[in-house]
Design an enzyme around this catalytic site. Structure first.
Site, PDB file in Angstrom:
ATOM      1  N   SER A 238       0.847  -1.187   0.000  1.00 32.95           N
ATOM      2  CA  SER A 238       0.000   0.000   0.000  1.00 32.95           C
ATOM      3  C   SER A 238       0.881   1.235   0.000  1.00 32.95           C
ATOM      4  CB  SER A 238      -0.897   0.012   1.238  1.00 32.95           C
ATOM      5  OG  SER A 238      -0.114   0.354   2.373  1.00 32.95           O
ATOM      6  N   LYS A 239       0.230   2.380   0.032  1.00 30.74           N
ATOM      7  CA  LYS A 239       0.969   3.648  -0.010  1.00 30.74           C
ATOM      8  C   LYS A 239       2.027   3.757   1.084  1.00 30.74           C
ATOM      9  CE  LYS A 239      -2.294   6.740  -2.209  1.00 30.74           C
ATOM     10  NZ  LYS A 239      -3.442   7.550  -1.835  1.00 30.74           N
TER      11      LYS A 239
END
Ligand code: GLU
Length: 470
Positions: A238-239
């Site tokens: 994810s980010k």
């Protein structure tokens, strides 16, 4: 039979690393079989879908070079077709109207939870023959009550689901709009998809989709569910793990081939080979060889690959991508040396195109000021005379690397300086700093006019600082 695979993103964000890898695997599968690759935009969730996301996905695919043979198809343009299929399922008794209220469903759910049962629809309306179609209702698929659905997954092997565990899922909402499992099925069928390659978060949908396909008299495609990508901490990528948008990698100075090469190795390997040309990938890739286990994203390895690609790619190709980065720095690539020549000079020394562009600014624009340390160390009165002599020599030569080289060597010799003692001040004079390709090449590429003007500027700088003596 023509092999047809597809990539079916929901446009609810940018094209991320996981999506791009799924698209790549699907694309490779079509290419290796001489088949066809279809792009389908699953945009029926009107609240979460956006045109920006569609554009971001198309842009990401284009940048990666994942060209499609058909599409993009948009599900929002196919509502009439979905409605037709829903009617067909109702008519053939494979679907039914359900008028169960929210309250009833909630009560049912609560009771099941209390009894520690898996929440599922109990088939209340399935057994009613009298459901009127003018009352608010959803449409449910009549899932077979018994038996099992074997999924012969090309990556996961055989996975069997019992029908008893699948409830009658909603295929049309009360406003008539179709749900995800229905649209996917209709599209895979209408688009003659032979291979569905997608993230393994969809594995649970597969038996339901197979059942609907069978009810429609269609032959289910083959499925391959690609495992997840994890960050170094073992959590789903994810980010938090840094850039996950494909286009962010463009901005960060990656070549698309490097990212493609990196992505293909996420879950697939061929011996211990790391670098694959596209042709090699197409020849060697087999979806069946994709690892069942999740793979871990390693940004250092991607950076390493990028460097390999920058070093070994055709300079004209790198130049094409460098041009975009120079543009981002506000530079006009036509206001200086040919980009291909610049790439040839720089390609051994940059890990990213961002770095290459930043280290090439002086070819295209005057620098504002010297790197302070570099100037303090190199632009001193002891090199004033040799720099003046060099300026005179450089003004008179033919502008070739060889002649520039000779001018620097001979000027250093005649002033009893080691080559570096002249080359480095010259480098600071023409680039403003201490990092550049070999000095003759650097000066050559900067060009006669700019180099001489910058030498003059450096001489004036030293004169100013040294109070005019020497
Ligand atoms: N639209 C789905 C997604 O983006 C993919 C559906 C599929 O590949 O079948 O997750």
């Amino acid at each position: 039979m023509t092999i047809r695979s597809r990539f079916a993103p929901s446009p609810t964000g940018y094209l991320h690393i996981g999506g791009a890898r799924t698209a790549l695997f699907s694309w490779l599968h079509a290419r290796m079989h001489g088949g066809e690759f279809v792009l389908r935009i699953e945009d029926t969730d009107l609240e979460r879908s956006s045109t920006e996301s569609v554009n971001a996905i198309l842009e990401g695919m284009a940048w990666l070079g994942l060209e499609y043979d058909e599409g993009p198809f948009y599900q929002t343009q196919r509502f009439a077709r979905y409605a037709e299929v829903i009617q067909k399922l109702l008519k053939t008794g494979h679907a039914y109207r359900c008028t169960c209220s929210k309250e009833r469903l909630e009560a049912l759910r609560n009771e099941q939870m209390r009894n520690k049962q898996k929440p599922r629809y109990d088939g209340h309306c399935r057994h009613r023959a009298d459901v009127p179609d003018d009352v608010s209702h959803v449409v449910r698929f009549k899932n077979p009550a018994d038996g099992a659905v074997p999924v012969d997954d090309l990556i996961r092997g055989n996975v069997t689901f019992n029908n008893a565990e699948l409830d009658d899922l909603i295929i049309a909402r009360s406003d008539g709009t179709p749900t995800y499992n229905l649209t996917v099925v209709v599209d895979d069928m209408d688009m003659n998809i032979t291979h569905v390659i997608r993230g393994d978060d969809h594995l649970n949908n597969t038996p339901r989709q197979i059942n609907i396909l069978r009810a429609l008299g269609a032959t289910p495609p083959q499925y391959a569910h690609v495992p997840m990508i994890l960050g170094a901490d073992g959590k789903r990528l994810s980010k938090r793990h840094g850039a996950v948008s494909v286009m962010q990698y463009r901005e960060d100075g990656y070549l698309p081939e490097a990212l493609i090469n990196y992505l293909v190795r996420l879950g697939w390997s061929h011996g211990d080979q790391e670098v694959f040309s596209l042709d090699e990938m197409i020849a060697l890739f087999d979806i069946k060889d994709v690892n069942r286990a999740a793979s871990t994203f390693n940004p250092d390895k991607l950076l390493w690959l990028n460097q390999q690609y920058i070093k070994s790619s055709d300079p004209a190709h790198v130049a094409h991508h460098l041009s975009w980065h120079l543009g981002r720095l506000g530079l006009d690539p036509s206001a200086g040396p040919g980009l291909v020549e610049v790439v040839k000079a720089q390609q051994e020394r940059a890990k990213t195109l961002v770095e290459m562009a930043a280290n090439s600014v002086y070819f295209y624009r005057e620098f504002d000021s010297y790197d302070e340390k570099a100037a303090a160390k190199n632009l001193k009165s002891d090199v004033l005379t040799p720099l003046r002599a060099l300026l005179t020599r450089l003004s008179a030569i033919d502008w070739t690397c060889e002649q520039i080289h000779q001018a620097v060597v001979e000027t250093a010799e005649s002033h009893e300086l080691k080559l570096g003692k002249l080359a480095q001040p010259l480098r600071v004079a023409v680039t403003g700093g201490t990092v550049s390709p070999p000095i003759d090449q650097t000066v050559y590429l900067i060009g006669r006019e700019r180099s001489l003007a910058r030498l003059n500027r450096a001489i004036a700088h030293i004169e100013g600082h040294a109070g005019g003596q020497a």
